[in-house]
Scaffold this motif. Structure first.
Motif, mmCIF file in Angstrom:
data_model
loop_
_atom_site.group_PDB
_atom_site.id
_atom_site.type_symbol
_atom_site.label_atom_id
_atom_site.label_comp_id
_atom_site.label_asym_id
_atom_site.label_seq_id
_atom_site.Cartn_x
_atom_site.Cartn_y
_atom_site.Cartn_z
ATOM 1 N N VAL A 299 -1.338 0.261 9.744
ATOM 2 C CA VAL A 299 -1.242 -1.007 9.008
ATOM 3 C C VAL A 299 0.223 -1.286 8.695
ATOM 4 C CG1 VAL A 299 -3.549 -0.735 8.025
ATOM 5 C CG2 VAL A 299 -1.582 0.116 6.751
ATOM 6 N N GLU A 300 0.492 -2.474 8.128
ATOM 7 C CA GLU A 300 1.889 -2.787 7.807
ATOM 8 C C GLU A 300 2.417 -1.815 6.746
ATOM 9 O OE1 GLU A 300 1.948 -6.503 5.263
ATOM 10 O OE2 GLU A 300 -0.165 -6.375 5.782
ATOM 11 N N ASN A 301 3.723 -1.808 6.544
ATOM 12 C CA ASN A 301 4.346 -0.897 5.589
ATOM 13 C C ASN A 301 3.695 -1.017 4.206
ATOM 14 O OD1 ASN A 301 6.027 0.794 4.272
ATOM 15 N ND2 ASN A 301 7.844 -0.503 4.410
ATOM 16 N N ILE A 302 3.306 0.118 3.620
ATOM 17 C CA ILE A 302 2.580 0.045 2.348
ATOM 18 C C ILE A 302 3.512 0.086 1.137
ATOM 19 C CG2 ILE A 302 0.442 1.061 3.239
ATOM 20 C CD1 ILE A 302 1.523 3.607 1.617
ATOM 21 N N PHE A 303 4.760 0.502 1.352
ATOM 22 C CA PHE A 303 5.672 0.628 0.215
ATOM 23 C C PHE A 303 6.405 -0.692 -0.034
ATOM 24 C CE2 PHE A 303 5.260 4.922 1.957
ATOM 25 C CZ PHE A 303 4.792 5.589 0.828
ATOM 26 N N ILE A 304 6.300 -1.177 -1.280
ATOM 27 C CA ILE A 304 6.986 -2.437 -1.613
ATOM 28 C C ILE A 304 8.446 -2.139 -1.944
ATOM 29 C CG2 ILE A 304 7.096 -4.358 -3.265
ATOM 30 C CD1 ILE A 304 4.078 -4.094 -3.597
ATOM 31 N N ARG A 305 9.360 -2.925 -1.349
ATOM 32 C CA ARG A 305 10.777 -2.796 -1.708
ATOM 33 C C ARG A 305 11.230 -4.123 -2.278
ATOM 34 N NH1 ARG A 305 13.542 1.440 -1.121
ATOM 35 N NH2 ARG A 305 15.478 0.317 -0.784
ATOM 36 N N PRO A 306 11.252 -4.234 -3.607
ATOM 37 C CA PRO A 306 11.594 -5.524 -4.225
ATOM 38 C C PRO A 306 13.044 -5.905 -3.936
ATOM 39 C CG PRO A 306 10.768 -3.921 -5.839
ATOM 40 C CD PRO A 306 11.040 -3.178 -4.593
ATOM 41 N N GLY A 307 13.302 -7.227 -3.902
ATOM 42 C CA GLY A 307 14.651 -7.701 -3.624
ATOM 43 C C GLY A 307 15.604 -7.450 -4.791
ATOM 44 N N HIS A 308 15.073 -7.531 -6.015
ATOM 45 C CA HIS A 308 15.910 -7.382 -7.205
ATOM 46 C C HIS A 308 16.367 -5.929 -7.364
ATOM 47 C CE1 HIS A 308 17.037 -7.466 -11.433
ATOM 48 N NE2 HIS A 308 17.148 -8.770 -11.270
ATOM 49 N N PRO A 309 17.687 -5.690 -7.561
ATOM 50 C CA PRO A 309 18.189 -4.306 -7.594
ATOM 51 C C PRO A 309 17.544 -3.433 -8.672
ATOM 52 C CG PRO A 309 20.010 -5.887 -7.615
ATOM 53 C CD PRO A 309 18.755 -6.676 -7.682
ATOM 54 N N GLU A 310 17.325 -3.999 -9.876
ATOM 55 C CA GLU A 310 16.716 -3.206 -10.956
ATOM 56 C C GLU A 310 15.291 -2.784 -10.573
ATOM 57 O OE1 GLU A 310 17.585 -1.771 -13.892
ATOM 58 O OE2 GLU A 310 19.558 -2.182 -12.998
ATOM 59 N N LYS A 311 14.556 -3.777 -10.082
ATOM 60 C CA LYS A 311 13.161 -3.520 -9.683
ATOM 61 C C LYS A 311 13.128 -2.494 -8.553
ATOM 62 C CE LYS A 311 10.569 -6.807 -11.760
ATOM 63 N NZ LYS A 311 9.476 -6.463 -12.585
ATOM 64 N N TRP B 251 -3.508 0.026 -9.806
ATOM 65 C CA TRP B 251 -2.788 1.258 -9.480
ATOM 66 C C TRP B 251 -1.665 0.943 -8.473
ATOM 67 C CZ3 TRP B 251 -1.647 4.071 -5.136
ATOM 68 C CH2 TRP B 251 -1.177 5.387 -5.337
ATOM 69 N N CYS B 252 -1.996 0.136 -7.476
ATOM 70 C CA CYS B 252 -1.010 -0.229 -6.455
ATOM 71 C C CYS B 252 0.148 -0.993 -7.076
ATOM 72 C CB CYS B 252 -1.649 -1.108 -5.376
ATOM 73 S SG CYS B 252 -2.667 -0.174 -4.249
ATOM 74 N N LYS B 253 -0.200 -1.961 -7.913
ATOM 75 C CA LYS B 253 0.834 -2.796 -8.521
ATOM 76 C C LYS B 253 1.792 -1.906 -9.319
ATOM 77 C CE LYS B 253 1.229 -7.146 -10.879
ATOM 78 N NZ LYS B 253 0.692 -7.826 -12.040
ATOM 79 N N ASP B 254 1.193 -0.999 -10.077
ATOM 80 C CA ASP B 254 1.986 -0.120 -10.922
ATOM 81 C C ASP B 254 2.908 0.797 -10.110
ATOM 82 O OD1 ASP B 254 2.620 0.819 -13.471
ATOM 83 O OD2 ASP B 254 1.426 2.638 -13.098
ATOM 84 N N ASN B 255 2.469 1.157 -8.921
ATOM 85 C CA ASN B 255 3.245 2.098 -8.105
ATOM 86 C C ASN B 255 4.042 1.443 -6.974
ATOM 87 O OD1 ASN B 255 2.661 4.911 -9.092
ATOM 88 N ND2 ASN B 255 0.587 4.110 -8.914
ATOM 89 N N TYR B 256 4.132 0.126 -7.004
ATOM 90 C CA TYR B 256 4.856 -0.622 -5.966
ATOM 91 C C TYR B 256 4.325 -0.321 -4.558
ATOM 92 C CZ TYR B 256 8.120 -2.136 -9.495
ATOM 93 O OH TYR B 256 8.664 -2.717 -10.604
ATOM 94 N N ILE B 257 2.996 -0.437 -4.468
ATOM 95 C CA ILE B 257 2.320 -0.232 -3.181
ATOM 96 C C ILE B 257 1.616 -1.548 -2.828
ATOM 97 C CG2 ILE B 257 0.454 1.042 -2.022
ATOM 98 C CD1 ILE B 257 2.684 2.935 -2.655
ATOM 99 N N HIS B 258 1.630 -1.921 -1.544
ATOM 100 C CA HIS B 258 0.931 -3.137 -1.106
ATOM 101 C C HIS B 258 -0.563 -2.926 -1.116
ATOM 102 C CE1 HIS B 258 3.771 -6.112 0.213
ATOM 103 N NE2 HIS B 258 4.517 -5.198 0.790
ATOM 104 N N TRP B 259 -1.248 -3.590 -2.023
ATOM 105 C CA TRP B 259 -2.696 -3.410 -2.128
ATOM 106 C C TRP B 259 -3.394 -3.930 -0.870
ATOM 107 C CZ3 TRP B 259 -6.904 -1.201 -2.903
ATOM 108 C CH2 TRP B 259 -8.123 -1.831 -3.134
ATOM 109 N N ARG B 260 -2.894 -5.058 -0.342
ATOM 110 C CA ARG B 260 -3.515 -5.646 0.836
ATOM 111 C C ARG B 260 -3.446 -4.664 2.022
ATOM 112 N NH1 ARG B 260 -1.274 -9.364 4.343
ATOM 113 N NH2 ARG B 260 0.591 -9.424 3.066
ATOM 114 N N ALA B 261 -2.284 -4.024 2.172
ATOM 115 C CA ALA B 261 -2.110 -3.084 3.281
ATOM 116 C C ALA B 261 -3.034 -1.878 3.098
ATOM 117 C CB ALA B 261 -0.660 -2.632 3.353
ATOM 118 N N LEU B 262 -3.143 -1.409 1.838
ATOM 119 C CA LEU B 262 -4.005 -0.251 1.602
ATOM 120 C C LEU B 262 -5.469 -0.560 1.842
ATOM 121 C CD1 LEU B 262 -2.506 1.900 -1.164
ATOM 122 C CD2 LEU B 262 -4.042 2.696 0.580
#
Ligand code: ADP
Ligand code: MG
Length: 708
Positions: free
Chosen positions: A489-501, A541-552
């Motif tokens: 599936v597509e990449n499951i790890f979210i990499r936010p654009g904002h540096p702090e995030k 759980w996904c949101k909290d851990n920066y994981i793509h729920w749709r991909a999972l």
């Protein structure tokens, strides 16, 4: 005003009567009745994909079996099926449905079936004469995707041998090949001189302008992303009403461009900055393959009055999907393409300049309903020096391993003499045979092994399938099935654009890694899969851990489907082995069985050297859990490569040399001519001698495991 919210307008479904193809409905229906093979060609947007299957349905073809339409891209199959089900007033999955890898939206009632070319190829494996179909339409043949090319050859072979073709069928199969203008004569000749039906279309002139922003040396994505944004905004403020279509390379570049466009469009003062006072806003819409389909629907709807639509798309908008109302094109000049990289000996997705014919096709999208303009962000020198005349067919530039195995399983033993529309270089075929031999899918004489017959059932890359089957034979498929699903599936790890995030996301991902215990990137995938599955509130759980729920969610579904395939195969004569050792070792040893072609050993500092004879110098990708721990590593295996100015290995796992020691010699000791016994008869002794010397030289310099 700038907008990127949803709005609702119902498309006028009756507009199908205005499409150029409508005039030719009866003639087309008759032509399909009269011929086994028919080539249909017409400008993009003339109605081939959405209308012809409906015409054949109305002509009653479904009475003899399904009408199947293949697409090289999965998004196109899904989107078009949705549209056609609306036009036919049925819910998707009933009379009209689609099937793409890991997503089957069809039922018993489905008679018009859109699918990827890969899916039809799998169906042929189970049913070589396609007895369930009355008509098969190979769409977008000009794209020259690997699977469509293979289907062309297979259907030609089947239909040209009357015994084969009629076996198991009551009425003969009809094959329609559709293509946007290019190469139709070649297709017709290939298919035994079949008739070509041309849908006359009217196009309007498009003026094209070069710029000097991108010269022959600019390939950094930040350069062309910035430039297309600048040009699109220029068009928006200085050109008369009409929508804009921007061609970019992939999801991340498109998202970046949309963000930049959105930000800049906010500050436009429509009283002073914009020439056409009827234009009062810009609506920015991304379009790429892995986008949710409900979002994709929006791109077809006309924008509200006064608003200019700007679609930022991958090459999918060049021929697969037609967006009405486009008057301006902004062409980045690049495309993301899967290519065999001879430097590292593997297929990798890379950003490359488009061909000149592709550039003309892109520009043409602006002239469908009135005269249009195309803004190229590259210079005439770039056009001359960097852009090839035509796009090389996929069959001549990517790994053939999976399709050669499919062909062999279909009884095409002589894969060199197979009728290819464009013959791949023989060395690519030999390379594929070598890889199949290395993962035990074929034997020394090029015959499919029992394992090969099992492998072909999985819609996965051969190495991964091999590892999965190894795990299954040791009774530990529960470790590998989730990993195979996560890698599909597509990449499951979210990499936010904002540096702090981004920092926070990195921290969360690191924590997940620590929790995964004996850490490597494969166990990390397994752990995320299991944790999320066990959670009471998986999306939170996904949101909290920066994981793509749709991909999972897709990974869960893929895992179930892979498990079903495996269960089916385990009912056959399935090999079983025993293993004495701990679970972590067992897991990694299974991976080694499939991935021993992707072994690297640390040489100095953070640099690793691959063992496949190419001896490439590689680095661990920063996204890996093992990044920055290189000093503690010696031998590793990896899932894939990313080539930028450096070569990175991704999804990495430490191993012990002992586990691959016996496998590595296989990388070097293959006699490819023996594998392809047919080729052997055809090559001269001189050529064989040359090959043997070359292989021997490689063995000496290429650094086999024993040398280091
Ligand atoms: P071709 O295959 O000849 O390129 P298509 O059948 O794809 O042409 O497109 C015919 C028309 O149908 C185009 O005007 C296109 O914009 C429209 N169309 C296709 N899909 C959709 C959709 N999902 N929603 C709205 N319009 C669509
Ligand atoms: Mg089409």
């Amino acid at each position: 005003m700038s907008k990127r919210t949803k709005w609702d307008t119902k498309g006028d479904l009756d507009e199908s009567k205005n499409l150029p193809i409508y005039q030719h409905k009866a003639t087309l229906q008759q032509a399909v009745k009269d011929n086994s093979f028919l080539v249909v060609t017409g400008e993009t947007g003339s109605g081939k994909t959405t209308q012809l299957p409906q015409y054949l349905h109305q002509a009653g073809f479904w009475g003899n079996g399904k009408i199947g339409i293949t697409q090289p891209r999965r998004v196109a199959a899904i989107t078009v099926a949705q549209r056609v089900s609306q036009e036919m007033h049925c819910s998707l999955g009933r009379e009209v449905g689609y099937q793409v890898r890991f997503d089957d939206c069809t039922t018993q009632d489905t008679v018009v079936k859109y699918m990827t070319d890969g899916c039809l190829l799998r169906e042929i494996l189970a049913d070589p004469v396609l007895s369930q179909y009355s008509v098969v339409i190979l769409d977008e043949a000009h794209e020259r995707s690997l699977n469509t090319d293979i289907l062309l050859g297979l259907l030609k072979q089947t239909l040209s041998s009357p015994d084969k073709a009629s076996k198991g069928r009551s009425v003969p199969l009809k094959v329609v090949v559709m293509s946007a203008t290019l190469e139709t004569d070649k297709l017709s000749v290939f298919l035994g001189g079949c008739p070509v039906f041309t849908i006359p279309g009217r196009t309007f002139p498009v003026t094209s302008k070069f710029s000097c922003a991108i010269g022959p040396k600019d390939t950094e994505s930040s350069v062309y992303v910035k430039e297309v944004v600048k040009v699109a905004l220029d068009v928006h403020t200085s050109e008369m009403a009409g929508d804009i279509l921007v061609f970019l390379t992939g999801q991340s570049e498109i998202e970046k461009a949309c963000d930049m466009l959105y930000e800049k469009a906010e500050s436009i003062d429509y009283r002073y900055d914009v020439q056409d006072h009827k234009v009062e806003g810009l609506l920015i819409l991304p379009l790429y393959g892995s986008m949710p389909t409900d979002q994709q629907k929006q791109i077809f709807q006309p924008p509200p009055p006064g608003i200019r639509k700007c679609v930022v798309a991958t090459n999918i908008a060049a021929t697969s999907l037609t967006i009405n109302g486009v008057k301006y094109i902004v062409d980045s000049g690049f495309v993301k393409q899967l290519n065999h990289n001879s430097r590292v000996g593997m297929d990798i997705l890379e950003v490359v300049p488009i061909s000149k014919s592709e550039a003309l096709q892109r520009a043409g999208r602006a002239g469908r309903t009135s005269a249009g303009k195309c803004f190229r962000i590259y210079s005439p020198a770039f056009w001359e020096k960097c852009m090839p005349e035509y796009t090389v067919p996929e069959i001549q530039r990517t790994s053939l391993t999976a399709v050669i195995l499919t062909l062999k399983c279909l009884g095409v033993h002589d894969v060199i003499k197979f009728p290819y529309l464009d013959r791949p270089e023989e060395r690519f075929i030999l390379e594929a045979l070598k890889q199949l031999y290395q993962c035990d899918a074929i034997d020394r004489r090029g015959k499919v092994t029992r394992l090969g017959e099992l492998m072909v059932e999985f819609p996965l890359p051969p190495g991964l399938t091999r590892a999965l089957l190894q795990a299954a034979s040791l009774g530990c498929e529960d470790l590998l099935l989730p990993v195979a699903a996560m890698l599909s599936v597509e990449n499951i790890f979210i990499r936010p654009g904002h540096p702090e995030k981004q920092k926070e996301a990195d921290k969360k991902h690191r924590q997940l890694g620590v929790q995964a215990g004996s850490c490597n990137d494969f166990t990390m995938l397994l752990s995320v899969f299991e944790k999320c599955k066990a959670s009471d509130a998986p999306s939170a759980w996904c949101k909290d851990n920066y994981i793509h729920w749709r991909a999972l969610k897709s990974a869960f579904s893929v895992e179930t489907q892979l498990r079903e395939i495996l269960l089916r195969l385990q009912k056959r004569d399935f090999p079983m082995e025993k293993f004495n050792g701990n679970k972590s070792e067992l897991f990694r040893r299974c991976l080694c069985t499939g991935y021993f072609t992707n072994v690297a050993r640390r040489s100095v500092g953070k640099v690793f050297c691959t063992m496949d004879g190419h001896g490439s110098m590689v680095h661990i990708h920063p996204s890996s859990t093992l990044f920055d721990q290189e000093a503690q590593l010696d031998w590793v295996i990896f899932h894939d490569l990313l080539v930028t100015s450096r070569i990175y290995i991704r999804t990495v796992c430490p191993i012990r040399y002992d586990w691959v020691k016996d496998l590595l010699p296989k990388l070097h000791e293959v006699d490819v001519y023996e594998l392809s016994s047919v080729a052997r008869e055809e090559v001269t002794d001189e050529e064989v001698a040359k090959w043997v010397t070359k292989e021997a030289a490689k063995r000496q310099t290429g650094g086999s495991a024993e040398d280091v």
